[in-house]
Design an enzyme around this catalytic site. Structure first.
Site, PDB file in Angstrom:
ATOM      1  N   HIS A 122      -2.187   4.096  -8.048  1.00 40.67           N
ATOM      2  CA  HIS A 122      -2.411   3.280  -9.442  1.00 40.67           C
ATOM      3  C   HIS A 122      -2.120   3.992 -10.453  1.00 40.67           C
ATOM      4  O   HIS A 122      -2.363   5.209 -10.684  1.00 40.67           O
ATOM      5  CB  HIS A 122      -3.972   3.000  -9.125  1.00 40.67           C
ATOM      6  CG  HIS A 122      -4.742   3.929  -9.078  1.00 40.67           C
ATOM      7  ND1 HIS A 122      -5.183   4.329  -7.931  1.00 40.67           N
ATOM      8  CD2 HIS A 122      -5.786   4.623 -10.109  1.00 40.67           C
ATOM      9  CE1 HIS A 122      -6.292   5.377  -7.892  1.00 40.67           C
ATOM     10  NE2 HIS A 122      -6.479   5.492  -9.233  1.00 40.67           N
ATOM     11  N   HIS A 152       0.844  -1.342   0.106  1.00 42.29           N
ATOM     12  CA  HIS A 152      -0.197  -0.007  -0.082  1.00 42.29           C
ATOM     13  C   HIS A 152       0.850   1.116  -0.074  1.00 42.29           C
ATOM     14  O   HIS A 152       1.819   1.467   0.766  1.00 42.29           O
ATOM     15  CB  HIS A 152      -0.839  -0.072   1.351  1.00 42.29           C
ATOM     16  CG  HIS A 152      -2.116   1.238   1.252  1.00 42.29           C
ATOM     17  ND1 HIS A 152      -3.186   1.253   0.329  1.00 42.29           N
ATOM     18  CD2 HIS A 152      -1.744   2.508   1.707  1.00 42.29           C
ATOM     19  CE1 HIS A 152      -3.625   2.376   0.702  1.00 42.29           C
ATOM     20  NE2 HIS A 152      -2.866   3.250   1.256  1.00 42.29           N
TER      21      HIS A 152
HETATM   22  P1  DGP Z   1      -8.703   7.229  -9.890  1.00 39.51           P
HETATM   23  O1  DGP Z   1      -9.789   8.403 -10.222  1.00 39.51           O
HETATM   24  O2  DGP Z   1      -7.570   7.680 -10.540  1.00 39.51           O
HETATM   25  O3  DGP Z   1      -8.609   7.219  -8.362  1.00 39.51           O
HETATM   26  O4  DGP Z   1      -9.415   6.026 -10.607  1.00 39.51           O
HETATM   27  C1  DGP Z   1      -9.831   5.063  -9.828  1.00 39.51           C
HETATM   28  C2  DGP Z   1     -10.383   3.991 -10.657  1.00 39.51           C
HETATM   29  O5  DGP Z   1     -10.546   3.028  -9.859  1.00 39.51           O
HETATM   30  C3  DGP Z   1     -11.611   4.411 -11.531  1.00 39.51           C
HETATM   31  O6  DGP Z   1     -11.164   4.858 -12.965  1.00 39.51           O
HETATM   32  C4  DGP Z   1     -12.450   3.320 -11.194  1.00 39.51           C
HETATM   33  C5  DGP Z   1     -11.855   2.240 -10.753  1.00 39.51           C
HETATM   34  N1  DGP Z   1     -12.405   1.424  -9.780  1.00 39.51           N
HETATM   35  C6  DGP Z   1     -13.149   1.894  -8.498  1.00 39.51           C
HETATM   36  N2  DGP Z   1     -13.806   1.002  -7.959  1.00 39.51           N
HETATM   37  C7  DGP Z   1     -13.463  -0.270  -8.641  1.00 39.51           C
HETATM   38  C8  DGP Z   1     -13.392  -1.559  -8.488  1.00 39.51           C
HETATM   39  O7  DGP Z   1     -14.248  -2.107  -7.404  1.00 39.51           O
HETATM   40  N3  DGP Z   1     -12.961  -2.611  -9.320  1.00 39.51           N
HETATM   41  C9  DGP Z   1     -12.486  -2.071 -10.526  1.00 39.51           C
HETATM   42  N4  DGP Z   1     -12.028  -2.891 -11.327  1.00 39.51           N
HETATM   43  N5  DGP Z   1     -11.998  -0.818 -10.714  1.00 39.51           N
HETATM   44  C10 DGP Z   1     -12.378   0.111  -9.907  1.00 39.51           C
END
Ligand code: DGP
Length: 112
Positions: free
Chosen positions: A98, A45
């Site tokens: 990420h 993390h």
């Molecule tokens: P950011 O806005 O840069 O923090 O991007 C977070 C991303 O995470 C957003 O594009 C949607 C994705 N996301 C949120 N929840 C989940 C989840 O439960 N599973 C997946 N695969 N993606 C998720």
């Protein structure tokens, strides 16, 4: 720690995995913004790019070693974009570092 991506990495929340190694986990974004939209995260993390330092930057190096492999596996031979949103002004919504890999179509030339 109540972190969504830590739970995904641990397998407590399902995800569409596209790559993993000792340091890195990558999976498809749940709300894809392009034909290919993969999130690449460190297993360890780290809250955001603003938290990267000499003690954890090897995790970031591992991510950037994984990205070309993922891009090749996804067929992104014509290019792709790598983005990280950091903090409030960048609308970071998940506070586990990420990198978005976006590709599979011509992307807009403006970043913001
Ligand atoms: P950011 O806005 O840069 O923090 O991007 C977070 C991303 O995470 C957003 O594009 C949607 C994705 N996301 C949120 N929840 C989940 C989840 O439960 N599973 C997946 N695969 N993606 C998720």
């Amino acid at each position: 720690m109540d972190c969504l991506f830590c739970k995904i990495i641990a397998g407590e929340i399902p995800s569409a995995k596209v790559y993993e190694d000792a340091h890195v986990y990558a999976f498809r974004d749940i709300h894809p913004m392009a034909p290919v939209h993969v999130l690449v995260v460190p297993r360890r993390h780290i809250a955001s790019a603003d938290e990267v330092n000499a003690g954890n930057s090897a995790e970031v190096a591992a991510i950037f070693e994984a990205i070309p492999k993922i891009a090749a596996d996804e067929g992104l031979t014509n290019g792709y974009r790598v983005i990280t949103n950091c903090g409030e002004d960048a609308c970071q919504s998940v506070h586990h570092l990420h990198f978005h890999i976006l590709g599979g179509r011509k992307l807009p030339d403006q970043m913001a």
